[in-house]
Scaffold this motif. Sequence first.
Motif, PDB file in Angstrom:
ATOM      1  N   ILE A  63      -2.434   3.554   5.378  1.00  7.91           N
ATOM      2  CA  ILE A  63      -2.684   2.328   4.617  1.00  7.91           C
ATOM      3  C   ILE A  63      -3.759   1.563   5.370  1.00  7.91           C
ATOM      4  O   ILE A  63      -3.541   1.122   6.500  1.00  7.91           O
ATOM      5  N   GLY A  64      -4.922   1.415   4.771  1.00 17.55           N
ATOM      6  CA  GLY A  64      -6.049   0.804   5.461  1.00 17.55           C
ATOM      7  C   GLY A  64      -6.580  -0.433   4.774  1.00 17.55           C
ATOM      8  O   GLY A  64      -6.129  -0.810   3.688  1.00 17.55           O
ATOM      9  N   ASN A  65      -7.534  -1.057   5.444  1.00 17.80           N
ATOM     10  CA  ASN A  65      -8.216  -2.250   4.940  1.00 17.80           C
ATOM     11  C   ASN A  65      -7.235  -3.387   4.653  1.00 17.80           C
ATOM     12  O   ASN A  65      -7.342  -4.082   3.640  1.00 17.80           O
ATOM     13  N   LEU A 117       4.603  -4.936   4.164  1.00 19.89           N
ATOM     14  CA  LEU A 117       4.414  -3.508   3.899  1.00 19.89           C
ATOM     15  C   LEU A 117       5.721  -2.844   3.471  1.00 19.89           C
ATOM     16  O   LEU A 117       5.751  -2.070   2.516  1.00 19.89           O
ATOM     17  N   VAL A 118       6.814  -3.157   4.163  1.00 20.53           N
ATOM     18  CA  VAL A 118       8.108  -2.572   3.819  1.00 20.53           C
ATOM     19  C   VAL A 118       8.520  -2.999   2.413  1.00 20.53           C
ATOM     20  O   VAL A 118       8.963  -2.173   1.606  1.00 20.53           O
ATOM     21  N   GLN A 119       8.371  -4.277   2.096  1.00 21.80           N
ATOM     22  CA  GLN A 119       8.735  -4.761   0.771  1.00 21.80           C
ATOM     23  C   GLN A 119       7.893  -4.105  -0.319  1.00 21.80           C
ATOM     24  O   GLN A 119       8.389  -3.784  -1.394  1.00 21.80           O
ATOM     25  N   THR A 120       6.625  -3.891  -0.049  1.00 24.86           N
ATOM     26  CA  THR A 120       5.721  -3.317  -1.039  1.00 24.86           C
ATOM     27  C   THR A 120       5.963  -1.825  -1.256  1.00 24.86           C
ATOM     28  O   THR A 120       6.023  -1.364  -2.392  1.00 24.86           O
ATOM     29  N   PHE A 121       6.137  -1.074  -0.166  1.00 24.58           N
ATOM     30  CA  PHE A 121       6.192   0.375  -0.277  1.00 24.58           C
ATOM     31  C   PHE A 121       7.596   0.950  -0.386  1.00 24.58           C
ATOM     32  O   PHE A 121       7.758   2.108  -0.751  1.00 24.58           O
ATOM     33  N   SER A 122       8.633   0.184  -0.110  1.00 24.86           N
ATOM     34  CA  SER A 122      10.001   0.713  -0.195  1.00 24.86           C
ATOM     35  C   SER A 122      10.413   1.005  -1.636  1.00 24.86           C
ATOM     36  O   SER A 122      11.314   1.799  -1.871  1.00 24.86           O
ATOM     37  N   ARG A 123       9.740   0.426  -2.596  1.00 24.56           N
ATOM     38  CA  ARG A 123      10.069   0.715  -4.004  1.00 24.56           C
ATOM     39  C   ARG A 123       9.692   2.141  -4.404  1.00 24.56           C
ATOM     40  O   ARG A 123      10.116   2.619  -5.441  1.00 24.56           O
ATOM     41  N   LEU A 164       7.445   3.253  10.224  1.00 28.13           N
ATOM     42  CA  LEU A 164       6.259   2.444   9.974  1.00 28.13           C
ATOM     43  C   LEU A 164       5.555   2.211  11.294  1.00 28.13           C
ATOM     44  O   LEU A 164       6.148   1.680  12.238  1.00 28.13           O
ATOM     45  N   ASP A 165       4.315   2.644  11.383  1.00 26.63           N
ATOM     46  CA  ASP A 165       3.490   2.393  12.563  1.00 26.63           C
ATOM     47  C   ASP A 165       2.457   1.337  12.182  1.00 26.63           C
ATOM     48  O   ASP A 165       1.458   1.629  11.539  1.00 26.63           O
ATOM     49  N   PHE A 166       2.736   0.103  12.579  1.00 24.54           N
ATOM     50  CA  PHE A 166       1.842  -1.026  12.310  1.00 24.54           C
ATOM     51  C   PHE A 166       1.108  -1.289  13.617  1.00 24.54           C
ATOM     52  O   PHE A 166       1.711  -1.684  14.607  1.00 24.54           O
ATOM     53  N   GLY A 173      -5.579  -3.740  11.200  1.00 26.63           N
ATOM     54  CA  GLY A 173      -6.032  -3.633   9.817  1.00 26.63           C
ATOM     55  C   GLY A 173      -5.621  -2.353   9.121  1.00 26.63           C
ATOM     56  O   GLY A 173      -6.066  -2.073   8.024  1.00 26.63           O
ATOM     57  N   TYR A 174      -4.780  -1.558   9.792  1.00 25.97           N
ATOM     58  CA  TYR A 174      -4.274  -0.352   9.147  1.00 25.97           C
ATOM     59  C   TYR A 174      -2.900  -0.010   9.704  1.00 25.97           C
ATOM     60  O   TYR A 174      -2.487  -0.521  10.739  1.00 25.97           O
TER      61      TYR A 174
END
Length: 74
Positions: free
Chosen positions: A20-22, A32-38, A45-47, A61-62
């Motif tokens: 996940i970039g930019n 990110l968890v809320q967006t992609f867990s659906r 998750l490596d932030f 940024g990625y």
Amino acid sequence: MASSSHSSSADPLSETRLYIGNLHPAVDEYTLVQTFSRYGKIAKLDFLFHKAGPQRGQPRGYAFLEYSKKEVSG
């Protein structure tokens, strides 16, 4: 002459791991968890953050997100 036994099949990680970039600097792990867990159960998750320099501690940024299994739609 050597023959290559390299398989052309896809890497199993590439089927569950997502780049996940930019990302905007305001985006955090929770977002990110809320967006992609659906789309499936998130296993990892490596932030990433800057580790040195003037931006130390700031998001890079990625991120990399890994699902627990490949979802099959159909």
